[in-house]
Design a protein around this motif. Structure first.
Motif, mmCIF file in Angstrom:
data_model
loop_
_atom_site.group_PDB
_atom_site.id
_atom_site.type_symbol
_atom_site.label_atom_id
_atom_site.label_comp_id
_atom_site.label_asym_id
_atom_site.label_seq_id
_atom_site.Cartn_x
_atom_site.Cartn_y
_atom_site.Cartn_z
ATOM 1 N N LEU A 91 1.081 4.269 -3.149
ATOM 2 C CA LEU A 91 0.895 5.300 -2.675
ATOM 3 C C LEU A 91 2.119 6.709 -3.369
ATOM 4 N N ARG A 141 0.715 -1.350 -0.329
ATOM 5 C CA ARG A 141 0.171 -0.091 0.229
ATOM 6 C C ARG A 141 0.778 0.875 0.065
ATOM 7 N N GLN A 142 2.013 1.068 1.345
ATOM 8 C CA GLN A 142 2.533 2.443 0.969
ATOM 9 C C GLN A 142 3.500 2.819 -0.198
ATOM 10 N N ARG A 156 -7.451 7.184 8.007
ATOM 11 C CA ARG A 156 -7.115 8.047 9.146
ATOM 12 C C ARG A 156 -8.243 7.915 10.120
ATOM 13 N N ARG A 158 -7.795 -0.285 5.549
ATOM 14 C CA ARG A 158 -6.536 -0.570 4.379
ATOM 15 C C ARG A 158 -6.748 -0.407 3.169
ATOM 16 N N THR A 179 -7.111 5.647 0.533
ATOM 17 C CA THR A 179 -5.829 6.950 0.327
ATOM 18 C C THR A 179 -5.366 7.073 1.977
ATOM 19 N N ARG A 180 -4.654 7.796 1.709
ATOM 20 C CA ARG A 180 -4.176 8.212 3.652
ATOM 21 C C ARG A 180 -5.567 8.776 4.382
#
Length: 483
Positions: free
Chosen positions: A208, A204-205, A460, A465, A455-456
Protein backbone atom coordinates in the motif's frame (compact mmCIF):
# COMPACT_ATOMS: atom_id res chain seq x y z
CA UNK A 1 51.97 -15.95 4.90
CA UNK A 2 50.77 -12.36 4.52
CA UNK A 3 48.71 -12.68 1.35
CA UNK A 4 46.94 -15.80 2.58
CA UNK A 5 45.93 -14.80 6.11
CA UNK A 6 43.21 -12.24 6.87
CA UNK A 7 43.45 -11.60 10.64
CA UNK A 8 41.11 -8.61 10.38
CA UNK A 9 38.15 -10.82 9.42
CA UNK A 10 37.67 -12.90 12.57
CA UNK A 11 34.18 -11.47 13.13
CA UNK A 12 33.30 -12.26 9.52
CA UNK A 13 34.35 -15.88 10.05
CA UNK A 14 32.23 -16.13 13.20
CA UNK A 15 29.16 -14.86 11.35
CA UNK A 16 29.78 -17.00 8.28
CA UNK A 17 30.29 -20.28 10.10
CA UNK A 18 27.73 -19.89 12.86
CA UNK A 19 25.17 -18.26 10.56
CA UNK A 20 25.47 -20.91 7.85
CA UNK A 21 25.27 -23.64 10.50
CA UNK A 22 22.11 -22.00 11.89
CA UNK A 23 20.52 -22.18 8.44
CA UNK A 24 21.55 -25.84 8.16
CA UNK A 25 19.85 -26.39 11.50
CA UNK A 26 16.62 -24.86 10.19
CA UNK A 27 16.90 -26.86 6.95
CA UNK A 28 17.31 -30.18 8.75
CA UNK A 29 14.43 -29.36 11.11
CA UNK A 30 12.28 -28.47 8.11
CA UNK A 31 13.09 -31.81 6.49
CA UNK A 32 12.50 -33.68 9.74
CA UNK A 33 9.02 -32.21 9.96
CA UNK A 34 8.01 -32.43 6.29
CA UNK A 35 10.07 -34.86 4.19
CA UNK A 36 8.30 -38.03 5.35
CA UNK A 37 4.86 -36.56 4.65
CA UNK A 38 5.86 -35.24 1.25
CA UNK A 39 8.38 -37.78 -0.05
CA UNK A 40 8.59 -40.51 2.60
CA UNK A 41 7.50 -44.13 2.52
CA UNK A 42 3.84 -43.07 2.66
CA UNK A 43 4.28 -39.55 1.31
CA UNK A 44 2.62 -37.71 -1.54
CA UNK A 45 5.44 -38.87 -3.84
CA UNK A 46 6.62 -41.95 -1.92
CA UNK A 47 10.25 -42.92 -2.34
CA UNK A 48 9.85 -46.53 -1.30
CA UNK A 49 7.09 -47.18 -3.84
CA UNK A 50 9.30 -46.89 -6.92
CA UNK A 51 12.94 -46.51 -7.97
CA UNK A 52 14.44 -43.27 -6.80
CA UNK A 53 14.01 -40.58 -9.41
CA UNK A 54 15.68 -37.25 -8.79
CA UNK A 55 14.26 -34.09 -10.30
CA UNK A 56 17.31 -32.26 -11.53
CA UNK A 57 17.42 -28.51 -11.80
CA UNK A 58 18.35 -27.16 -15.17
CA UNK A 59 22.03 -27.77 -15.56
CA UNK A 60 24.72 -27.94 -18.15
CA UNK A 61 25.50 -31.54 -17.22
CA UNK A 62 22.66 -34.02 -16.63
CA UNK A 63 24.24 -37.33 -17.51
CA UNK A 64 25.42 -38.38 -14.08
CA UNK A 65 22.89 -38.65 -11.29
CA UNK A 66 23.53 -36.57 -8.22
CA UNK A 67 24.82 -38.27 -5.08
CA UNK A 68 22.49 -39.21 -2.23
CA UNK A 69 22.56 -41.70 0.63
CA UNK A 70 19.07 -42.76 -0.47
CA UNK A 71 19.99 -43.79 -3.99
CA UNK A 72 19.62 -47.53 -3.54
CA UNK A 73 17.51 -47.66 -0.40
CA UNK A 74 15.22 -45.29 1.42
CA UNK A 75 13.42 -45.59 4.74
CA UNK A 76 11.81 -43.01 6.98
CA UNK A 77 14.07 -44.16 9.81
CA UNK A 78 17.17 -43.46 7.76
CA UNK A 79 15.78 -40.04 6.88
CA UNK A 80 15.21 -39.27 10.55
CA UNK A 81 18.75 -40.41 11.39
CA UNK A 82 20.20 -38.12 8.69
CA UNK A 83 18.17 -35.16 9.92
CA UNK A 84 19.02 -35.71 13.60
CA UNK A 85 22.71 -36.02 12.76
CA UNK A 86 22.50 -32.81 10.76
CA UNK A 87 20.75 -30.97 13.60
CA UNK A 88 23.36 -32.08 16.14
CA UNK A 89 26.32 -31.17 13.94
CA UNK A 90 24.85 -27.81 12.93
CA UNK A 91 24.05 -26.95 16.55
CA UNK A 92 27.63 -27.75 17.56
CA UNK A 93 28.93 -25.12 15.12
CA UNK A 94 26.35 -22.57 16.26
CA UNK A 95 27.66 -22.83 19.82
CA UNK A 96 31.27 -22.88 18.60
CA UNK A 97 32.50 -26.35 19.59
CA UNK A 98 34.33 -27.43 16.38
CA UNK A 99 35.88 -23.97 15.99
CA UNK A 100 37.80 -24.49 19.25
CA UNK A 101 39.80 -27.38 17.78
CA UNK A 102 42.26 -27.73 14.91
CA UNK A 103 41.22 -26.17 11.56
CA UNK A 104 40.32 -29.54 10.05
CA UNK A 105 37.55 -30.12 12.64
CA UNK A 106 35.06 -27.43 11.44
CA UNK A 107 36.00 -28.36 7.88
CA UNK A 108 35.03 -31.98 8.51
CA UNK A 109 31.78 -30.97 10.20
CA UNK A 110 30.74 -28.71 7.32
CA UNK A 111 31.63 -31.34 4.72
CA UNK A 112 29.43 -33.85 6.55
CA UNK A 113 26.59 -31.29 6.74
CA UNK A 114 27.01 -30.65 3.02
CA UNK A 115 26.87 -34.37 2.16
CA UNK A 116 23.94 -35.11 4.48
CA UNK A 117 21.81 -32.25 3.23
CA UNK A 118 22.75 -32.92 -0.38
CA UNK A 119 21.39 -36.44 0.12
CA UNK A 120 18.06 -34.97 1.21
CA UNK A 121 17.91 -32.38 -1.58
CA UNK A 122 18.75 -34.90 -4.28
CA UNK A 123 16.06 -37.26 -3.00
CA UNK A 124 13.42 -34.59 -2.46
CA UNK A 125 12.37 -34.12 -6.08
CA UNK A 126 9.85 -31.38 -6.76
CA UNK A 127 9.58 -30.40 -3.12
CA UNK A 128 13.30 -29.54 -3.01
CA UNK A 129 13.63 -27.82 -6.39
CA UNK A 130 14.40 -24.37 -4.97
CA UNK A 131 17.46 -22.21 -5.55
CA UNK A 132 18.18 -21.70 -1.87
CA UNK A 133 18.80 -25.44 -1.45
CA UNK A 134 21.86 -25.32 -3.71
CA UNK A 135 22.84 -21.97 -2.19
CA UNK A 136 23.01 -23.56 1.26
CA UNK A 137 25.00 -26.51 -0.10
CA UNK A 138 27.56 -24.29 -1.81
CA UNK A 139 27.81 -22.00 1.22
CA UNK A 140 28.29 -24.96 3.57
CA UNK A 141 31.07 -26.44 1.48
CA UNK A 142 32.87 -23.10 1.14
CA UNK A 143 32.74 -21.74 4.70
CA UNK A 144 34.10 -25.04 6.05
CA UNK A 145 37.50 -24.00 4.67
CA UNK A 146 37.56 -20.93 6.92
CA UNK A 147 39.10 -23.19 9.54
CA UNK A 148 39.12 -22.74 13.31
CA UNK A 149 40.36 -20.21 15.85
CA UNK A 150 43.82 -21.75 15.64
CA UNK A 151 44.44 -20.18 12.23
CA UNK A 152 43.58 -16.75 10.75
CA UNK A 153 40.70 -16.64 8.27
CA UNK A 154 42.01 -17.49 4.76
CA UNK A 155 41.74 -14.65 2.28
CA UNK A 156 40.96 -16.95 -0.72
CA UNK A 157 37.92 -18.40 1.04
CA UNK A 158 36.59 -14.97 2.04
CA UNK A 159 36.90 -13.87 -1.60
CA UNK A 160 35.17 -17.03 -2.80
CA UNK A 161 32.26 -16.30 -0.46
CA UNK A 162 32.17 -12.77 -1.87
CA UNK A 163 32.13 -14.33 -5.35
CA UNK A 164 29.13 -16.41 -4.25
CA UNK A 165 27.33 -13.25 -3.12
CA UNK A 166 28.24 -11.61 -6.43
CA UNK A 167 26.72 -14.48 -8.43
CA UNK A 168 23.65 -14.44 -6.23
CA UNK A 169 23.04 -10.69 -6.50
CA UNK A 170 24.31 -9.90 -9.99
CA UNK A 171 22.70 -13.05 -11.39
CA UNK A 172 19.34 -12.03 -9.94
CA UNK A 173 19.79 -8.52 -11.32
CA UNK A 174 20.57 -9.74 -14.82
CA UNK A 175 17.63 -12.18 -14.74
CA UNK A 176 15.36 -9.23 -13.99
CA UNK A 177 16.78 -7.03 -16.72
CA UNK A 178 16.38 -9.86 -19.24
CA UNK A 179 12.95 -10.76 -17.89
CA UNK A 180 9.66 -8.91 -17.70
CA UNK A 181 9.30 -5.29 -18.75
CA UNK A 182 8.02 -4.44 -15.27
CA UNK A 183 11.61 -4.47 -14.01
CA UNK A 184 12.79 -2.12 -16.73
CA UNK A 185 9.90 0.35 -16.40
CA UNK A 186 10.19 0.23 -12.58
CA UNK A 187 6.63 -1.03 -11.98
CA UNK A 188 7.46 -4.53 -10.65
CA UNK A 189 6.78 -3.58 -7.03
CA UNK A 190 3.30 -2.39 -7.95
CA UNK A 191 2.46 -6.10 -7.84
CA UNK A 192 5.20 -8.11 -6.14
CA UNK A 193 4.37 -7.53 -2.47
CA UNK A 194 0.81 -8.72 -3.20
CA UNK A 195 1.58 -11.62 -5.54
CA UNK A 196 4.75 -13.04 -3.93
CA UNK A 197 4.53 -16.74 -3.00
CA UNK A 198 4.00 -16.26 0.73
CA UNK A 199 3.28 -12.77 2.11
CA UNK A 200 4.24 -11.95 5.69
CA UNK A 201 2.66 -9.61 8.29
CA UNK A 202 4.11 -6.47 6.67
CA UNK A 203 3.55 -7.36 3.00
CA UNK A 204 0.20 -5.60 2.82
CA UNK A 205 1.63 -2.40 4.31
CA UNK A 206 4.48 -2.57 1.80
CA UNK A 207 2.01 -3.06 -1.05
CA UNK A 208 0.00 0.00 0.00
CA UNK A 209 3.01 2.32 -0.15
CA UNK A 210 2.79 5.09 -2.79
CA UNK A 211 3.76 4.08 -6.30
CA UNK A 212 6.68 6.51 -6.33
CA UNK A 213 8.14 4.54 -3.44
CA UNK A 214 7.64 1.28 -5.33
CA UNK A 215 9.56 2.72 -8.27
CA UNK A 216 12.27 3.74 -5.83
CA UNK A 217 12.36 0.18 -4.48
CA UNK A 218 12.94 -1.20 -7.94
CA UNK A 219 15.59 1.37 -8.77
CA UNK A 220 17.34 0.67 -5.48
CA UNK A 221 17.18 -3.05 -6.22
CA UNK A 222 18.87 -2.52 -9.57
CA UNK A 223 21.68 -0.55 -7.96
CA UNK A 224 22.11 -3.13 -5.19
CA UNK A 225 22.20 -6.06 -7.60
CA UNK A 226 23.84 -4.69 -10.73
CA UNK A 227 26.34 -2.12 -9.41
CA UNK A 228 27.15 -2.74 -5.75
CA UNK A 229 28.34 -6.38 -6.10
CA UNK A 230 31.41 -5.28 -8.09
CA UNK A 231 32.61 -3.27 -5.07
CA UNK A 232 32.67 -6.38 -2.89
CA UNK A 233 36.13 -7.01 -4.33
CA UNK A 234 37.43 -3.50 -3.60
CA UNK A 235 39.74 -2.76 -0.65
CA UNK A 236 38.29 -1.81 2.74
CA UNK A 237 36.32 0.24 3.57
CA UNK A 238 34.70 0.29 0.11
CA UNK A 239 34.01 -3.46 0.30
CA UNK A 240 32.53 -2.99 3.78
CA UNK A 241 30.10 -0.36 2.47
CA UNK A 242 29.10 -2.61 -0.43
CA UNK A 243 28.47 -5.48 1.98
CA UNK A 244 26.37 -3.24 4.22
CA UNK A 245 24.22 -2.19 1.25
CA UNK A 246 23.63 -5.84 0.36
CA UNK A 247 22.73 -6.59 3.97
CA UNK A 248 20.29 -3.68 4.23
CA UNK A 249 18.49 -4.55 1.01
CA UNK A 250 18.19 -8.17 2.12
CA UNK A 251 16.78 -7.06 5.47
CA UNK A 252 14.07 -5.13 3.62
CA UNK A 253 13.15 -8.33 1.78
CA UNK A 254 13.12 -10.22 5.08
CA UNK A 255 10.66 -7.84 6.74
CA UNK A 256 8.32 -7.76 3.72
CA UNK A 257 8.24 -11.41 2.63
CA UNK A 258 8.71 -15.10 3.40
CA UNK A 259 11.44 -16.44 1.12
CA UNK A 260 12.59 -19.34 3.29
CA UNK A 261 16.28 -18.82 4.12
CA UNK A 262 17.30 -17.13 0.84
CA UNK A 263 17.60 -13.61 2.25
CA UNK A 264 18.79 -14.72 5.67
CA UNK A 265 21.67 -16.71 4.20
CA UNK A 266 22.55 -13.85 1.84
CA UNK A 267 22.87 -11.54 4.86
CA UNK A 268 25.20 -14.06 6.50
CA UNK A 269 27.35 -14.44 3.39
CA UNK A 270 27.63 -10.68 2.85
CA UNK A 271 29.53 -10.43 6.14
CA UNK A 272 32.49 -11.99 4.31
CA UNK A 273 33.49 -8.45 3.32
CA UNK A 274 32.94 -6.77 6.70
CA UNK A 275 36.28 -6.26 8.42
CA UNK A 276 36.78 -6.22 12.18
CA UNK A 277 37.65 -2.48 12.41
CA UNK A 278 34.49 -1.49 10.51
CA UNK A 279 32.34 -3.92 12.51
CA UNK A 280 33.78 -2.48 15.72
CA UNK A 281 33.20 1.09 14.54
CA UNK A 282 29.54 0.34 13.76
CA UNK A 283 28.91 -1.78 16.88
CA UNK A 284 31.53 -1.03 19.56
CA UNK A 285 30.55 -4.19 21.46
CA UNK A 286 32.17 -6.21 18.66
CA UNK A 287 35.87 -6.66 19.50
CA UNK A 288 38.30 -5.02 17.14
CA UNK A 289 40.83 -7.79 17.70
CA UNK A 290 39.71 -11.35 18.34
CA UNK A 291 42.67 -13.71 18.63
CA UNK A 292 46.43 -13.86 18.48
CA UNK A 293 46.46 -16.74 16.00
CA UNK A 294 49.78 -17.21 14.26
CA UNK A 295 50.17 -17.64 10.53
CA UNK A 296 48.57 -20.66 8.88
CA UNK A 297 50.64 -23.86 8.67
CA UNK A 298 51.78 -25.04 5.26
CA UNK A 299 49.52 -28.10 5.24
CA UNK A 300 46.45 -25.91 5.81
CA UNK A 301 47.52 -23.51 3.05
CA UNK A 302 47.81 -26.48 0.68
CA UNK A 303 44.33 -27.81 1.62
CA UNK A 304 42.64 -24.43 1.30
CA UNK A 305 44.56 -23.63 -1.88
CA UNK A 306 43.45 -26.88 -3.53
CA UNK A 307 39.80 -26.31 -2.62
CA UNK A 308 39.98 -22.70 -3.77
CA UNK A 309 41.52 -23.72 -7.09
CA UNK A 310 38.72 -26.25 -7.57
CA UNK A 311 36.03 -23.62 -6.98
CA UNK A 312 37.79 -21.16 -9.28
CA UNK A 313 37.88 -23.72 -12.10
CA UNK A 314 34.22 -24.63 -11.55
CA UNK A 315 33.32 -20.93 -11.64
CA UNK A 316 33.91 -20.72 -15.38
CA UNK A 317 30.44 -22.09 -16.15
CA UNK A 318 28.42 -19.72 -13.94
CA UNK A 319 30.60 -16.79 -15.07
CA UNK A 320 29.80 -17.55 -18.70
CA UNK A 321 26.14 -17.97 -17.78
CA UNK A 322 25.97 -14.49 -16.24
CA UNK A 323 26.63 -12.89 -19.60
CA UNK A 324 24.66 -15.34 -21.73
CA UNK A 325 21.55 -14.21 -23.54
CA UNK A 326 19.98 -17.48 -22.43
CA UNK A 327 20.94 -17.03 -18.81
CA UNK A 328 19.93 -19.95 -16.62
CA UNK A 329 18.37 -19.25 -13.26
CA UNK A 330 19.13 -21.47 -10.24
CA UNK A 331 21.18 -23.90 -12.29
CA UNK A 332 23.86 -26.35 -11.23
CA UNK A 333 26.67 -27.20 -13.61
CA UNK A 334 28.04 -30.22 -11.75
CA UNK A 335 26.65 -33.08 -9.70
CA UNK A 336 28.10 -31.72 -6.44
CA UNK A 337 26.16 -28.43 -6.72
CA UNK A 338 29.18 -26.17 -6.36
CA UNK A 339 29.71 -22.88 -8.22
CA UNK A 340 26.05 -22.58 -9.21
CA UNK A 341 24.05 -19.93 -11.04
CA UNK A 342 21.37 -18.08 -9.10
CA UNK A 343 18.49 -15.70 -9.71
CA UNK A 344 14.86 -15.13 -8.86
CA UNK A 345 11.71 -13.40 -10.11
CA UNK A 346 12.72 -12.62 -13.66
CA UNK A 347 9.05 -11.82 -14.14
CA UNK A 348 6.44 -10.74 -11.62
CA UNK A 349 2.89 -12.05 -11.70
CA UNK A 350 0.35 -9.22 -11.81
CA UNK A 351 -2.56 -10.97 -10.16
CA UNK A 352 -2.74 -13.50 -7.36
CA UNK A 353 -4.60 -16.73 -8.09
CA UNK A 354 -4.94 -18.99 -5.06
CA UNK A 355 -5.74 -22.69 -5.17
CA UNK A 356 -8.22 -23.58 -2.43
CA UNK A 357 -9.15 -27.12 -1.40
CA UNK A 358 -12.67 -27.66 -0.07
CA UNK A 359 -14.46 -30.68 1.40
CA UNK A 360 -17.94 -31.73 2.40
CA UNK A 361 -19.63 -34.47 4.43
CA UNK A 362 -22.81 -34.28 2.37
CA UNK A 363 -23.88 -37.15 0.13
CA UNK A 364 -24.90 -35.00 -2.84
CA UNK A 365 -22.04 -32.73 -4.00
CA UNK A 366 -24.45 -30.62 -6.06
CA UNK A 367 -26.33 -29.51 -2.94
CA UNK A 368 -23.42 -29.72 -0.53
CA UNK A 369 -22.05 -27.21 1.94
CA UNK A 370 -18.32 -26.90 1.29
CA UNK A 371 -15.68 -25.96 3.83
CA UNK A 372 -12.04 -25.02 3.24
CA UNK A 373 -8.78 -26.51 4.39
CA UNK A 374 -6.50 -23.79 5.79
CA UNK A 375 -2.77 -23.87 5.10
CA UNK A 376 -0.18 -22.58 7.54
CA UNK A 377 1.47 -20.00 5.33
CA UNK A 378 -0.38 -19.33 2.11
CA UNK A 379 -3.40 -16.98 2.03
CA UNK A 380 -6.82 -18.45 2.71
CA UNK A 381 -8.99 -16.77 5.34
CA UNK A 382 -9.45 -13.21 4.11
CA UNK A 383 -9.36 -11.82 7.67
CA UNK A 384 -6.17 -13.54 8.77
CA UNK A 385 -2.86 -11.66 9.01
CA UNK A 386 -0.15 -13.63 7.17
CA UNK A 387 2.47 -15.04 9.53
CA UNK A 388 6.23 -14.78 9.47
CA UNK A 389 7.66 -18.22 8.66
CA UNK A 390 11.04 -17.57 7.08
CA UNK A 391 13.69 -18.82 7.43
CA UNK A 392 11.61 -21.97 7.99
CA UNK A 393 10.44 -23.38 4.67
CA UNK A 394 6.81 -24.49 4.21
CA UNK A 395 7.32 -26.59 1.10
CA UNK A 396 3.72 -27.61 0.49
CA UNK A 397 2.46 -24.03 0.75
CA UNK A 398 5.12 -22.87 -1.71
CA UNK A 399 4.20 -25.47 -4.31
CA UNK A 400 0.53 -24.55 -3.96
CA UNK A 401 1.52 -21.05 -5.13
CA UNK A 402 3.18 -22.46 -8.25
CA UNK A 403 0.10 -24.42 -9.38
CA UNK A 404 -1.78 -21.55 -11.11
CA UNK A 405 1.39 -20.58 -12.98
CA UNK A 406 1.34 -23.92 -14.81
CA UNK A 407 -1.19 -26.71 -14.44
CA UNK A 408 -3.10 -27.63 -11.32
CA UNK A 409 -3.18 -31.23 -12.52
CA UNK A 410 -0.01 -32.30 -10.74
CA UNK A 411 0.39 -35.85 -9.45
CA UNK A 412 1.31 -34.65 -5.98
CA UNK A 413 -1.88 -32.55 -5.75
CA UNK A 414 -4.05 -35.55 -6.60
CA UNK A 415 -2.10 -37.52 -4.01
CA UNK A 416 -2.80 -34.74 -1.50
CA UNK A 417 -6.52 -34.91 -2.28
CA UNK A 418 -6.42 -38.66 -1.68
CA UNK A 419 -4.72 -38.15 1.68
CA UNK A 420 -7.36 -35.59 2.67
CA UNK A 421 -10.17 -37.97 1.71
CA UNK A 422 -8.52 -40.57 3.93
CA UNK A 423 -8.09 -37.97 6.72
CA UNK A 424 -4.46 -39.06 6.92
CA UNK A 425 -3.20 -37.79 10.27
CA UNK A 426 0.35 -36.94 9.14
CA UNK A 427 -0.93 -34.97 6.16
CA UNK A 428 -3.50 -33.09 8.24
CA UNK A 429 -0.74 -31.95 10.59
CA UNK A 430 0.82 -30.11 7.64
CA UNK A 431 -2.24 -27.83 7.60
CA UNK A 432 -3.35 -25.07 9.94
CA UNK A 433 -7.01 -26.09 10.04
CA UNK A 434 -9.06 -29.04 8.79
CA UNK A 435 -12.85 -28.56 8.53
CA UNK A 436 -13.82 -31.95 9.95
CA UNK A 437 -10.88 -32.91 12.14
CA UNK A 438 -10.10 -36.62 11.83
CA UNK A 439 -13.43 -37.40 10.16
CA UNK A 440 -13.17 -38.44 6.53
CA UNK A 441 -14.92 -36.07 4.13
CA UNK A 442 -17.27 -37.47 1.51
CA UNK A 443 -16.01 -35.31 -1.33
CA UNK A 444 -13.20 -32.85 -1.99
CA UNK A 445 -12.77 -30.31 -4.75
CA UNK A 446 -10.23 -27.73 -5.88
CA UNK A 447 -11.23 -24.15 -6.66
CA UNK A 448 -9.31 -21.09 -7.69
CA UNK A 449 -9.86 -17.58 -6.38
CA UNK A 450 -8.43 -14.23 -7.39
CA UNK A 451 -6.96 -12.49 -4.33
CA UNK A 452 -5.84 -8.92 -3.76
CA UNK A 453 -4.94 -6.94 -0.66
CA UNK A 454 -7.78 -4.82 0.69
CA UNK A 455 -7.36 -1.07 0.71
CA UNK A 456 -7.19 0.80 4.01
CA UNK A 457 -10.82 1.83 3.60
CA UNK A 458 -11.92 -1.73 2.86
CA UNK A 459 -10.08 -3.00 5.94
CA UNK A 460 -11.78 -0.41 8.17
CA UNK A 461 -15.17 -1.27 6.71
CA UNK A 462 -15.04 -5.08 6.64
CA UNK A 463 -12.05 -6.16 8.70
CA UNK A 464 -10.84 -8.19 5.71
CA UNK A 465 -7.18 -8.04 4.75
CA UNK A 466 -7.83 -9.77 1.46
CA UNK A 467 -10.54 -9.32 -1.15
CA UNK A 468 -11.22 -12.41 -3.22
CA UNK A 469 -13.47 -13.49 -6.05
CA UNK A 470 -14.17 -16.98 -7.31
CA UNK A 471 -12.60 -18.01 -10.61
CA UNK A 472 -13.73 -21.59 -11.20
CA UNK A 473 -13.74 -25.18 -9.95
CA UNK A 474 -10.58 -26.86 -11.22
CA UNK A 475 -10.90 -30.43 -9.91
CA UNK A 476 -13.81 -32.44 -8.59
CA UNK A 477 -15.94 -33.06 -6.75
CA UNK A 478 -13.93 -36.22 -6.17
CA UNK A 479 -14.34 -39.15 -3.79
CA UNK A 480 -12.12 -42.10 -2.93
CA UNK A 481 -13.99 -44.42 -5.27
CA UNK A 482 -13.11 -42.22 -8.28
CA UNK A 483 -10.32 -43.30 -10.60
Amino acid sequence: MGWFDAPDYEFAREVLQRGTAAIFLVAFLSSLGQFRVLVGEHGLIPRAARPLRIRRLRAASRRRARPTLFRHWYSDRLLVAVCVAGVVLAASVVVGIPQAGPPWVPLLVFLVLWLLYMSIVNAGGTFYGFGWEMLLLEAGFTVGFLGSHQVPPPTPVLLLVAWLVFRLEFGAGMIKMRGGSEWRDLTALYYHHETQPMPNPLSRQAHLLPKWMHRGEVLGNHVAQLVVPFFLFAPAPVADVAAMIVILTQLWLIITGNFAWLNWLTVVLAFSRVSDPIAHAVVPAIPERWTDATTSPVWWIVVVGAASALLVVLSWWPLRNLFSRRQLMNASFNRWQLANAYGAFGTVTRERIEVVIEATLDEDPREATWQEYAFKGKPGDVRRIPRQWAPYHLRLDWLMWFLPLGSVHEDWLYALLGKLLEADAATLRMLRHTPFGSVRPRFVRVRTYRYRFSTRAELRSSGDRWVRESVRVEIGPAALRDE
